[in-house]
Design a protein around this motif. Structure first.
Motif, mmCIF file in Angstrom:
data_model
loop_
_atom_site.group_PDB
_atom_site.id
_atom_site.type_symbol
_atom_site.label_atom_id
_atom_site.label_comp_id
_atom_site.label_asym_id
_atom_site.label_seq_id
_atom_site.Cartn_x
_atom_site.Cartn_y
_atom_site.Cartn_z
ATOM 1 N N PRO A 89 0.820 -1.215 0.000
ATOM 2 C CA PRO A 89 0.000 0.000 0.000
ATOM 3 C C PRO A 89 0.853 1.264 0.000
ATOM 4 C CG PRO A 89 0.103 -0.898 2.208
ATOM 5 C CD PRO A 89 0.832 -1.868 1.316
ATOM 6 N N CYS A 90 0.264 2.341 -0.502
ATOM 7 C CA CYS A 90 1.000 3.611 -0.570
ATOM 8 C C CYS A 90 1.010 4.338 0.765
ATOM 9 C CB CYS A 90 0.401 4.517 -1.648
ATOM 10 S SG CYS A 90 -1.207 5.254 -1.202
ATOM 11 N N ARG A 91 0.059 3.992 1.652
ATOM 12 C CA ARG A 91 -0.103 4.607 2.975
ATOM 13 C C ARG A 91 -0.571 6.061 2.910
ATOM 14 N NH1 ARG A 91 5.471 2.533 5.955
ATOM 15 N NH2 ARG A 91 4.826 0.386 6.348
ATOM 16 N N ARG A 92 -0.893 6.571 1.740
ATOM 17 C CA ARG A 92 -1.230 7.989 1.604
ATOM 18 C C ARG A 92 -2.631 8.244 1.027
ATOM 19 N NH1 ARG A 92 4.193 7.575 0.240
ATOM 20 N NH2 ARG A 92 5.608 8.869 1.497
ATOM 21 N N CYS A 93 -3.155 7.322 0.241
ATOM 22 C CA CYS A 93 -4.447 7.573 -0.402
ATOM 23 C C CYS A 93 -5.586 7.511 0.622
ATOM 24 C CB CYS A 93 -4.686 6.565 -1.531
ATOM 25 S SG CYS A 93 -4.986 4.868 -0.951
ATOM 26 N N ARG A 94 -6.767 7.880 0.201
ATOM 27 C CA ARG A 94 -7.922 7.920 1.114
ATOM 28 C C ARG A 94 -8.207 6.550 1.716
ATOM 29 N NH1 ARG A 94 -13.040 10.292 -1.666
ATOM 30 N NH2 ARG A 94 -13.868 9.862 0.410
ATOM 31 N N ALA A 98 -7.954 5.487 5.666
ATOM 32 C CA ALA A 98 -9.153 4.955 6.317
ATOM 33 C C ALA A 98 -8.932 3.552 6.878
ATOM 34 C CB ALA A 98 -10.318 4.942 5.325
ATOM 35 N N GLY A 99 -7.710 3.031 6.770
ATOM 36 C CA GLY A 99 -7.421 1.697 7.285
ATOM 37 C C GLY A 99 -7.781 0.580 6.339
ATOM 38 N N GLN A 100 -7.994 0.894 5.071
ATOM 39 C CA GLN A 100 -8.374 -0.108 4.072
ATOM 40 C C GLN A 100 -7.255 -0.264 3.049
ATOM 41 O OE1 GLN A 100 -12.082 1.946 2.985
ATOM 42 N NE2 GLN A 100 -13.182 0.146 3.714
ATOM 43 N N GLY A 101 -6.092 -0.678 3.529
ATOM 44 C CA GLY A 101 -4.930 -0.782 2.660
ATOM 45 C C GLY A 101 -5.110 -1.723 1.493
ATOM 46 N N TRP A 102 -5.999 -2.716 1.621
ATOM 47 C CA TRP A 102 -6.233 -3.669 0.531
ATOM 48 C C TRP A 102 -6.980 -3.029 -0.635
ATOM 49 C CZ3 TRP A 102 -8.758 -3.483 5.134
ATOM 50 C CH2 TRP A 102 -10.135 -3.311 5.114
ATOM 51 N N LEU A 103 -7.496 -1.842 -0.427
ATOM 52 C CA LEU A 103 -8.174 -1.103 -1.498
ATOM 53 C C LEU A 103 -7.352 0.096 -1.952
ATOM 54 C CD1 LEU A 103 -11.844 -1.079 -0.109
ATOM 55 C CD2 LEU A 103 -10.865 -2.602 -1.837
ATOM 56 N N CYS A 104 -6.073 0.117 -1.603
ATOM 57 C CA CYS A 104 -5.196 1.234 -1.925
ATOM 58 C C CYS A 104 -5.305 1.630 -3.398
ATOM 59 C CB CYS A 104 -3.750 0.849 -1.598
ATOM 60 S SG CYS A 104 -2.512 2.050 -2.120
ATOM 61 N N THR A 105 -5.473 2.914 -3.640
ATOM 62 C CA THR A 105 -5.557 3.411 -5.020
ATOM 63 C C THR A 105 -4.220 3.932 -5.512
ATOM 64 O OG1 THR A 105 -6.240 5.596 -4.231
ATOM 65 C CG2 THR A 105 -7.987 4.021 -4.752
ATOM 66 N N LYS A 108 1.364 0.603 -6.935
ATOM 67 C CA LYS A 108 1.774 0.273 -8.301
ATOM 68 C C LYS A 108 1.951 -1.236 -8.476
ATOM 69 C CE LYS A 108 2.163 4.571 -9.690
ATOM 70 N NZ LYS A 108 1.269 5.160 -10.712
ATOM 71 N N ALA A 109 1.674 -2.002 -7.398
ATOM 72 C CA ALA A 109 1.904 -3.440 -7.461
ATOM 73 C C ALA A 109 1.100 -4.098 -8.576
ATOM 74 C CB ALA A 109 1.564 -4.082 -6.113
ATOM 75 N N VAL A 110 -0.163 -3.692 -8.735
ATOM 76 C CA VAL A 110 -1.010 -4.326 -9.739
ATOM 77 C C VAL A 110 -0.596 -3.954 -11.159
ATOM 78 C CG1 VAL A 110 -2.993 -4.653 -8.233
ATOM 79 C CG2 VAL A 110 -2.698 -2.471 -9.410
ATOM 80 N N ALA A 111 0.258 -2.934 -11.291
ATOM 81 C CA ALA A 111 0.819 -2.590 -12.596
ATOM 82 C C ALA A 111 2.157 -3.287 -12.827
ATOM 83 C CB ALA A 111 1.006 -1.074 -12.710
ATOM 84 N N ASN A 112 2.538 -4.154 -11.879
ATOM 85 C CA ASN A 112 3.782 -4.937 -11.972
ATOM 86 C C ASN A 112 5.018 -4.041 -12.022
ATOM 87 O OD1 ASN A 112 2.207 -7.364 -12.156
ATOM 88 N ND2 ASN A 112 1.908 -6.940 -14.326
ATOM 89 N N THR A 113 5.024 -3.044 -11.137
ATOM 90 C CA THR A 113 6.186 -2.153 -11.036
ATOM 91 C C THR A 113 6.432 -1.826 -9.571
ATOM 92 O OG1 THR A 113 5.153 0.039 -11.029
ATOM 93 C CG2 THR A 113 5.389 -1.033 -13.165
ATOM 94 N N LEU A 114 7.568 -1.221 -9.297
ATOM 95 C CA LEU A 114 7.817 -0.618 -7.998
ATOM 96 C C LEU A 114 7.036 0.699 -7.903
ATOM 97 C CD1 LEU A 114 11.655 -1.292 -7.644
ATOM 98 C CD2 LEU A 114 9.760 -2.530 -6.584
#
Length: 363
Positions: A89-94, A98-105, A108-114
């Protein structure tokens, strides 16, 4: 330094490739991989269910030892044992705030990058090779963002740690976090592979009853009983929805751990009024399903999506590690074969054979 990696290339297919790893930069951690699990999400890439346009170092559930840290890293240091959490997670998005790191917007992991959009890997020709889900764990050394490296007790076996990186955290999290199952509530689990068995284990952990496991394989159903299932049904022979309604008046929760649209469509009919269907298995991109919409509304039934067990890796992975070390979770029984990294193609065959347990690769 140069290492051998298991790479899926959209043109050449699955194979080994020599890759060079750059040093850890600011906010990054270098890891020596000790064990990596083989997951259906890797198989989805190999089979083409999730298309990729560029070569990927596969592997996204792994554990290892920190060998170096970049500037600003404070949560781990060289020598620490870590589990790699693929959804960094980025730890910065909404959602993170809100404590929902699994929904991090912002991840970049899902784009297969750092996080900065780059890759730490290049091949012998100097061409970029990309880390699957931001990790690329089918090699002996990698660089990940700090939020992907979760410190765990040194006594946790690396094989168990690898599975905590994805399948176990997803399955148990689906029960504890996504669904919030309470003691005495009933549940059916469709599909008892590594994730499905983790769902069963999670249900047993929280005191669900009865726990009905459904599969096509007698071996997998026997494994489900060992992990806490009170009843087993043959998915090819038994009408699961009819059984749930006749025997229980419907279940409180129906978990699907396959990713099959046809199976997902059958879940609401298994539920009692107010029950919830939990979609744990990942379907192919673009897959759709249909439901009896009147029944959903009239009976107050719910359909819950479940990404990564609604888990925050840096919180949930250490909890599960401690529960295993305390004897509360029999995670050792989830490991089947242990193979050297070069046998990754055989490990995918193990996965296709539907034994229910996981194969671990060791570099």
């Amino acid at each position: 330094m140069s290492s051998t990696a298991i790479v899926f290339d959209p043109e050449a297919g699955l194979g080994t490739r020599e890759v060079t790893l750059r040093a850890a930069g600011p906010g990054e951690v270098e890891i020596e991989v000790r064990a990596a699990g083989v997951c259906h999400s890797d198989l989805h890439i190999v089979s083409g269910d999730w298309p990729t346009e560029r070569p990927l170092v596969l592997g996204h559930e792994a554990a290892g030892v920190v060998t170096g840290v970049g500037a600003g890293v404070t949560s781990v240091r060289p020598g620490d044992h870590v589990v790699l959490s693929w959804f960094a997670p980025c730890r910065r998005c909404r959602k993170c705030v809100a404590g929902q790191g699994w929904l991090c917007t912002g991840t970049k992991a899902v784009a297969n990058t750092l996080p900065d959009g780059t890759t730490p890997f290049t091949d012998a020709d100097g061409e970029a090779v990309w880390p699957y889900l931001g990790l690329g764990a089918f090699t002996d050394r990698l660089v990940v963002p700090e939020t992907a490296a979760v410190k765990v007790p040194d006594e946790l076996p690396f094989g168990i740690g690898a599975l905590l990186g994805c399948s176990i955290t997803t399955g148990i999290g689906a029960v504890v976090n996504t669904a919030g199952v309470r003691p005495g509530e009933s549940a059916v689990v469709i599909g008892t592979g590594g994730v499905g068995l983790s769902v069963v284990m999670g249900l047993a952990l929280v005191g669900a009853d009865p726990i009905i496991a459904v599969d096509l394989s007698p071996e997998r159903l026997e494994a489900a009983r060992r992990f806490g299932a009170t009843h087993t049904l043959d998915g090819a022979r038994d009408d699961v929805a009819a059984w749930c309604q006749d025997q229980l008046g419907g279940v409180d929760y129906a978990f699907e751990a396959i990713g099959s649209p046809k199976v997902v469509e059958t879940l609401p009919a298994m539920l009692t009024s107010g029950g919830a269907a939990v979609l744990v298995g990942m379907a192919a991109t673009g897959a759709t399903g249909s439901f009896d919409l009147f029944d959903l509304a009239d009976q107050g039934k719910r359909i819950l999506g479940c990404n990564y067990g609604s888990s925050v890796g840096e919180l949930d992975i250490p909890k599960l590690a401690r529960l295993h070390l305390a004897g509360r979770l029999p995670l050792d029984d989830l490991i089947g074969k242990v193979r050297p990294l070069k046998e990754a193609p055989l490990a995918f065959d193990d996965l296709r054979s539907n034994t229910g347990v996981r194969t671990i690769l060791e570099p």
